[in-house]
Design an enzyme around this catalytic site. Structure first.
Site, PDB file in Angstrom:
ATOM      1  N   GLU A 171      -5.294   5.976   3.673  1.00 20.66           N
ATOM      2  CA  GLU A 171      -3.651   6.002   4.408  1.00 20.66           C
ATOM      3  C   GLU A 171      -3.384   7.110   5.259  1.00 20.66           C
ATOM      4  O   GLU A 171      -2.886   7.824   6.146  1.00 20.66           O
ATOM      5  CB  GLU A 171      -3.017   6.796   3.359  1.00 20.66           C
ATOM      6  CG  GLU A 171      -1.448   6.846   3.859  1.00 20.66           C
ATOM      7  CD  GLU A 171      -0.580   7.899   2.516  1.00 20.66           C
ATOM      8  OE1 GLU A 171      -1.402   8.304   1.913  1.00 20.66           O
ATOM      9  OE2 GLU A 171       0.196   7.546   2.532  1.00 20.66           O
ATOM     10  N   LYS A 213      -3.718   1.694   2.775  1.00 21.32           N
ATOM     11  CA  LYS A 213      -2.113   1.646   2.754  1.00 21.32           C
ATOM     12  C   LYS A 213      -1.427   2.432   3.773  1.00 21.32           C
ATOM     13  O   LYS A 213      -1.490   4.055   4.237  1.00 21.32           O
ATOM     14  CB  LYS A 213      -2.045   2.940   1.497  1.00 21.32           C
ATOM     15  CG  LYS A 213      -0.992   4.103   1.725  1.00 21.32           C
ATOM     16  CD  LYS A 213      -0.687   4.869   0.151  1.00 21.32           C
ATOM     17  CE  LYS A 213       0.166   5.538   0.010  1.00 21.32           C
ATOM     18  NZ  LYS A 213       0.594   6.394  -1.327  1.00 21.32           N
TER      19      LYS A 213
HETATM   20  C1  5MM Z   1       4.249  12.120  -2.536  1.00 23.49           C
HETATM   21  O1  5MM Z   1       3.706  12.134  -0.876  1.00 23.49           O
HETATM   22  C2  5MM Z   1       2.764  12.270  -0.595  1.00 23.49           C
HETATM   23  C3  5MM Z   1       2.211  13.222   0.525  1.00 23.49           C
HETATM   24  O2  5MM Z   1       2.044  14.536  -0.388  1.00 23.49           O
HETATM   25  P1  5MM Z   1       2.420  15.881  -0.061  1.00 23.49           P
HETATM   26  O3  5MM Z   1       2.607  15.501   1.647  1.00 23.49           O
HETATM   27  O4  5MM Z   1       2.777  16.799  -0.647  1.00 23.49           O
HETATM   28  O5  5MM Z   1       0.831  15.848   0.710  1.00 23.49           O
HETATM   29  C4  5MM Z   1       2.504  10.857   0.563  1.00 23.49           C
HETATM   30  O6  5MM Z   1       0.944  10.823   0.721  1.00 23.49           O
HETATM   31  C5  5MM Z   1       2.402   9.824  -0.764  1.00 23.49           C
HETATM   32  O7  5MM Z   1       1.894   9.513  -1.460  1.00 23.49           O
HETATM   33  C6  5MM Z   1       2.602   8.758   0.910  1.00 23.49           C
HETATM   34  O8  5MM Z   1       3.034   8.739   2.024  1.00 23.49           O
HETATM   35  C7  5MM Z   1       3.582   7.358  -0.244  1.00 23.49           C
HETATM   36  O9  5MM Z   1       4.664   8.337  -0.180  1.00 23.49           O
HETATM   37  P2  5MM Z   1       6.527   7.572   0.420  1.00 23.49           P
HETATM   38  O10 5MM Z   1       7.199   8.559  -0.013  1.00 23.49           O
HETATM   39  O11 5MM Z   1       5.951   7.641   1.978  1.00 23.49           O
HETATM   40  O12 5MM Z   1       6.159   5.795  -0.390  1.00 23.49           O
END
Ligand code: 5MM
Length: 344
Positions: A171, A213
């Site tokens: 990601e 991702k």
């Molecule tokens: C759930 O958010 C993840 C990051 O968490 P932390 O910042 O608390 O470590 C993040 O990696 C998430 O899995 C992805 O960014 C996708 O989340 P969004 O909200 O962007 O769809």
């Protein structure tokens, strides 16, 4: 390879529920929910027990605290997910920290001791992992130093995952904060992905056994020009086609803070326009864009669990429809009582 294919099979996607304790607490605080371990456990129980979730979701990304938690009756979350046909995964980075010598930029950490942690998570039932690199976009950044350091860390993480049989979700997120035009996001996303795939190759990562991702290619949040949904879809996929090898089985977009309906609409346009000729599945791995309404409805109250689960299931269904190119904004219109349809 089999797990990677299973993660994007059947026009389904992934549910990111891997908020670290501090991110989860921040979201709870904003929603007026108490920031306790029990509140976080209850919320995650609400998610993993949502009826029908596996109709739309192939895999759920957990956090270290969550993978060790259980339902009130003692059933581990990992078992609940697996029994429902949802593959459990785990976030293994320890967050993005300031990158030395590069003001405003961050490097994701977590490689030290990662081999042992991955072995442990695998024993706990995880079948895939996730590592997020964060690339900010502003005047003079991202720097080469930031892009290369993050790409190398992502590739080392991915190689370690494959060594223990876990599928790495790779990601690299180019953030949407800023007033930059969409063209700038496209340039940076392309450069970041080129570097990531060069490093994955250098580290000997098997591309057939990863999931990418990425961010969608978007104009900055405060940019005066906001392109149409179709323009975003075209720019995003044309960027990816230049740099993502066809060997990769699936691309699961992050939502990056986009409102749920907009994220569904953009993913839908991507599939309407490209599904038939895309080498990879084009799916989702959303956190906020799936969870937000459910969290607001739940509000920390047991009495709201069922309504929150329906909201979560609804967003997941919309995103599955988007993977098929069959999402329609009408799916998101509030239901009117029959007597009112066509009336005032
Ligand atoms: C759930 O958010 C993840 C990051 O968490 P932390 O910042 O608390 O470590 C993040 O990696 C998430 O899995 C992805 O960014 C996708 O989340 P969004 O909200 O962007 O769809």
């Amino acid at each position: 390879m089999e797990t990677a294919r299973a993660l994007v099979a059947g026009d389904k996607g992934l549910l990111a529920m891997d908020e670290s304790t501090s991110s989860c607490n921040k979201r709870f605080a904003r929603a007026g929910i108490s920031q306790t371990e029990e509140a976080r456990r209850s919320y995650r129980e609400l998610i993993v027990t949502t009826p029908g979730l596996s109709e739309c979701i192939n895999g759920a990304i957990l956090y270290d605290e969550t993978i060790r938690q259980q339902k009130k009756d003692g059933t581990p979350f990992v078992k609940i997910l697996s029994d429902a046909g949802i593959i459990p995964g785990i976030k293994v980075d320890i967050g993005a920290k300031a990158l030395a010598g590069h003001p405003g930029e961050r490097l994701t950490g977590g490689l030290d001791g990662l081999r042992a942690r991955l072995q442990n998570y695998s024993k706990m039932g995880a079948r895939f992992a996730k590592w997020r690199a964060v690339i900010a976009l502003s005047h003079g950044i991202p720097s080469r130093g930031c892009i290369e350091a993050n790409a190398q860390a992502l590739a080392c993480y991915a190689a370690l995952c494959q060594e223990v049989g876990l599928v790495p979700i790779v990601e690299p997120e180019v953030l949407m904060d800023g007033e930059h035009p969409m063209g700038r996001c496209r340039e940076v996303t392309e450069e970041v992905l080129q570097n990531v795939f060069a490093q994955l190759y250098t580290q000997g990562v098997m591309l057939e056994g990863i999931i990418l991702k990425p961010n969608m290619v978007l104009p900055g949040l405060t940019c005066a020009t906001q392109e149409t949904i179709d323009e975003v879809a075209d720019t995003t996929v044309s960027c990816l086609l230049r740099v993502v090898p066809a060997a990769v089985p699936g691309i699961t977009f992050l939502s990056g803070g986009q409102p749920g309906k907009l994220a569904s609409s953009r993913l839908n346009a991507i599939n309407v326009r490209f599904k038939a000729r895309s080498p990879w599945a084009l799916a989702f791995s959303f956190a906020r864009a799936i969870q937000r309404p459910a969290l607001e409805i739940w509000h920390g109250e047991d009495a709201n669990v069922s309504a929150a689960q329906q909201a979560l299931y609804h967003r997941a269904c919309c995103d599955q429809a988007a993977c098929r190119g069959e999402y329609d904004a009408a799916m998101d219109e509030p239901m009117l009582p029959p007597g009112l349809i066509g009336g005032t």
